[in-house]
Design a protein around this motif. Structure first.
Motif, short mmCIF file in Angstrom:
data_model
loop_
_atom_site.label_atom_id
_atom_site.label_comp_id
_atom_site.label_asym_id
_atom_site.label_seq_id
_atom_site.Cartn_x
_atom_site.Cartn_y
_atom_site.Cartn_z
N VAL A 325 83.06 116.30 39.48
CA VAL A 325 82.04 116.48 38.44
C VAL A 325 82.23 115.42 37.37
CG1 VAL A 325 81.06 118.05 36.71
CG2 VAL A 325 82.03 118.99 38.83
N LEU A 326 81.12 114.81 36.97
CA LEU A 326 81.11 113.89 35.83
C LEU A 326 80.52 114.61 34.63
CD1 LEU A 326 81.27 111.14 34.36
CD2 LEU A 326 79.03 110.58 35.36
N VAL A 327 81.24 114.55 33.51
CA VAL A 327 80.73 115.06 32.23
C VAL A 327 80.62 113.86 31.29
CG1 VAL A 327 81.02 116.65 30.31
CG2 VAL A 327 81.84 117.29 32.58
N ASP A 328 79.46 113.23 31.26
CA ASP A 328 79.17 112.16 30.31
C ASP A 328 78.49 112.83 29.13
OD1 ASP A 328 78.66 109.72 29.09
OD2 ASP A 328 76.81 109.40 30.21
N ALA A 329 79.30 113.32 28.21
CA ALA A 329 78.84 114.31 27.23
C ALA A 329 78.03 113.68 26.10
CB ALA A 329 80.05 115.03 26.63
N PRO A 330 77.08 114.44 25.55
CA PRO A 330 76.42 114.02 24.31
C PRO A 330 77.47 113.77 23.23
CG PRO A 330 75.32 115.95 25.25
CD PRO A 330 76.59 115.76 26.02
N CYS A 331 77.31 112.69 22.47
CA CYS A 331 78.31 112.33 21.48
C CYS A 331 77.65 111.60 20.32
CB CYS A 331 79.40 111.46 22.12
SG CYS A 331 78.81 109.84 22.67
N THR A 332 78.44 111.14 19.38
CA THR A 332 77.89 110.43 18.23
C THR A 332 77.30 109.08 18.62
OG1 THR A 332 80.05 109.46 17.76
CG2 THR A 332 79.48 111.51 16.58
N GLY A 333 77.73 108.52 19.73
CA GLY A 333 77.24 107.21 20.13
C GLY A 333 77.84 106.07 19.33
N LEU A 334 78.93 106.31 18.61
CA LEU A 334 79.49 105.27 17.75
C LEU A 334 80.22 104.19 18.54
CD1 LEU A 334 80.74 107.40 14.72
CD2 LEU A 334 78.59 106.16 15.00
N ASP A 351 78.20 116.01 11.94
CA ASP A 351 77.78 116.05 13.33
C ASP A 351 78.95 116.25 14.27
OD1 ASP A 351 75.19 115.54 12.49
OD2 ASP A 351 75.33 113.38 12.84
N LEU A 352 80.14 115.83 13.87
CA LEU A 352 81.30 115.92 14.74
C LEU A 352 81.64 117.36 15.09
CD1 LEU A 352 83.60 113.17 13.22
CD2 LEU A 352 82.56 113.16 15.47
N VAL A 353 81.45 118.27 14.16
CA VAL A 353 81.79 119.67 14.42
C VAL A 353 80.93 120.23 15.54
CG1 VAL A 353 81.89 121.98 13.43
CG2 VAL A 353 82.56 120.02 12.03
N GLU A 354 79.64 120.02 15.43
CA GLU A 354 78.72 120.53 16.45
C GLU A 354 78.95 119.84 17.79
OE1 GLU A 354 73.87 120.78 17.26
OE2 GLU A 354 74.66 120.19 15.30
N LEU A 355 79.15 118.53 17.77
CA LEU A 355 79.28 117.79 19.01
C LEU A 355 80.58 118.10 19.73
CD1 LEU A 355 77.79 114.38 17.90
CD2 LEU A 355 76.91 115.82 19.74
N THR A 356 81.68 118.18 19.00
CA THR A 356 82.95 118.46 19.68
C THR A 356 82.99 119.86 20.25
OG1 THR A 356 83.95 119.03 17.53
CG2 THR A 356 84.29 116.78 18.35
N VAL A 384 85.71 107.97 18.76
CA VAL A 384 86.17 108.84 17.67
C VAL A 384 87.16 109.86 18.22
CG1 VAL A 384 85.43 110.57 15.98
CG2 VAL A 384 84.07 108.49 16.34
N LEU A 385 88.31 109.98 17.59
CA LEU A 385 89.39 110.80 18.13
C LEU A 385 88.99 112.26 18.31
CD1 LEU A 385 92.44 109.31 16.19
CD2 LEU A 385 91.75 108.89 18.55
N GLY A 386 88.17 112.79 17.41
CA GLY A 386 87.74 114.17 17.57
C GLY A 386 86.97 114.40 18.85
#
Length: 445
Positions: A325-334, A351-356, A384-386
């Motif tokens: 399975v690949l999880v290319d997750a939604p992220c900040t895109g930074l 945004d980090l709280v919701e995304l992580t 981003v480390l989070g």
């Protein structure tokens, strides 16, 4: 003069760039999505299209620096300048300080744009401001107003802090921030079994055996791209799909899943790799409009056993269904600020709280879906480390049936890419010429 004739006095390339800035500001549009549509609408190609692209994308990338310069040239806060006028001033500043446009042309065309889109009074204001901007070059202005990295490199301060923490060192930070402001090269991928990179024009990519860097021209005109046998894809994204397909699994290897497949680039490469091995790929995407993009990307592709619109956190599949399975997750895109310049201004620390939280749920769901002996590859286009080590650590602490393996063994030819956790991989624009992709390989026990 009739209004239609007045509008015609503004050249189409600058008009397109102005409309891109408005769409990004008003409609939360993405530059790389709205720009091609506007280029087609105004029938721009070749040098005109390249000019409009650099003018729009470059202005958005350097917005933070340009706003500091404009603030030094205007006797009132920028928030009190009409938005359309400020958009035009930013475009004029980019032409003056970062493009090979003569000073008189940069000022006069911007003033014309303001006159025809706003008013004659606003045009006079724009003329006065841009003449002040033209008094110094970019280096001199940065020396005057860019006393911190955020202003000098046009990144929000919190983004600079996150990137510094992700790098784990300060001596490369300037190089990374500078790389974020460089226009990305167009990279193509030849989908194996359907095309080869010998068919594609350009120089072979350094790490992906399927990629080439396009020297110039419109990739949408290439027969292999038109036919879906090849596509535009950053080399970092190619490496994610290659790692997801190349990690060894125990036993049967027939059922693959891309859990967050939109817009479909990685799914298309995965499907081609699956077909070569007699495996089948299910591409799953929560958002309907992105699922339609996946369908388009996978048209006529072998190796596809299903395209499903479904929430990856509550997927409609039985536990243990898949081998990989690949999880290319939604992220900040930074990690993709070169090609998504507006992301740096649109994202917020909150945004980090919701995304992580979402990322952890997606990885947990993927681990439930993979059988024992199978693998999950977790990837984000963010360093981003989070969103990277934070998510992986939280998942490992919450489960006793998962181990973290060394993804570097799957991609042994990629140097200097150690991630924040042992065995993970972090790509960087300034080191590898790719988006800042993070990869972690998890095995279900």
């Amino acid at each position: 003069m009739p209004r239609s004739q007045q509008r015609g006095a503004v050249d189409p390339a600058r008009k397109v760039a102005f409309e891109v800035l408005k769409a990004v500001r008003v409609d939360d549009a993405y530059t790389n999505l709205v720009l091609p549509a506007l280029l087609r609408e105004h029938r721009l190609s070749g040098r005109d299209a390249a000019f409009a692209t650099e003018l729009a994308s470059g202005t958005i990338r350097w917005q933070g620096t340009y706003d500091a310069i404009l603030a030094a040239c205007i006797d009132r806060p920028l928030r009190k300048v009409e938005s359309k006028v400020l958009d035009a001033l930013r475009l004029g500043t980019h032409q003056l300080l970062a493009m090979r446009v003569p000073t008189h042309a940069a000022i006069s065309t911007t003033v014309d744009l303001v006159r025809f889109r706003v008013s004659s009074g606003a045009a006079g204001f724009a003329n006065a401001v841009l003449r002040k901007v033209s008094a110094q070059d970019l280096a001199a202005w940065v020396a005057q107003v860019g006393t911190d990295r955020a202003t000098a490199f046009s990144h929000p301060a919190w983004v600079v802090d996150e990137l510094r923490a992700a790098l784990g060192r300060d001596d490369e930070l300037d190089a990374l921030l500078a790389a974020d402001n460089e226009p990305p090269k167009v990279t193509l991928v030849a989908r194996p079994g359907r095309s080869t990179r010998d068919e594609l024009p350009g120089e072979p990519t350094a790490f992906s055996p399927y990629g080439v860097v396009l020297a110039g021209g419109d990739p949408g005109q290439l027969p292999a791209v038109v036919q879906g046998r090849a596509g535009v894809q950053d080399e970092g994204s190619q490496l994610v799909a290659i790692a997801a397909a190349g990690a060894p699994v125990d036993g049967v290897d027939a059922r693959w899943l891309d859990l967050c497949a939109g817009p479909g680039g990685k799914a298309a490469l995965l499907a081609a790799l699956a077909a070569e091995r007699g495996a089948g790929l299910v591409a799953s995407e929560r958002q309907q409009h992105r699922a339609l993009l996946v369908q388009r990307a996978l048209r006529r592709a072998a190796g596809v056993t299903g395209i499903v619109t479904a929430d990856g956190t509550t997927p409609p599949y039985r536990p243990g269904t898949f081998d990989r399975v690949l999880v290319d997750a939604p992220c900040t895109g930074l990690g993709a600020l070169r090609r998504r310049p507006e992301a740096r201004w649109r994202r917020r620390p909150a945004d980090l709280v919701e995304l992580t939280t979402l990322q952890r749920k997606l990885v947990d769901a993927a681990l439930d879906l993979v059988r024992p002996g199978g693998i999950v590859l977790y990837a984000t286009c963010s360093p981003v480390l989070g969103e990277t080590s934070g998510v992986v650590t939280a998942v490992l602490e919450g489960r006793d049936d998962v181990v973290l393996e060394d993804v570097g063994r799957v991609l042994p030819d990629v140097p200097d890419a150690a991630g924040p956790l042992p065995g993970t991989m972090q790509l960087w624009p300034h080191r590898h010429g790719t988006d800042a992709m993070f990869l972690a390989l998890l095995r279900r026990q």
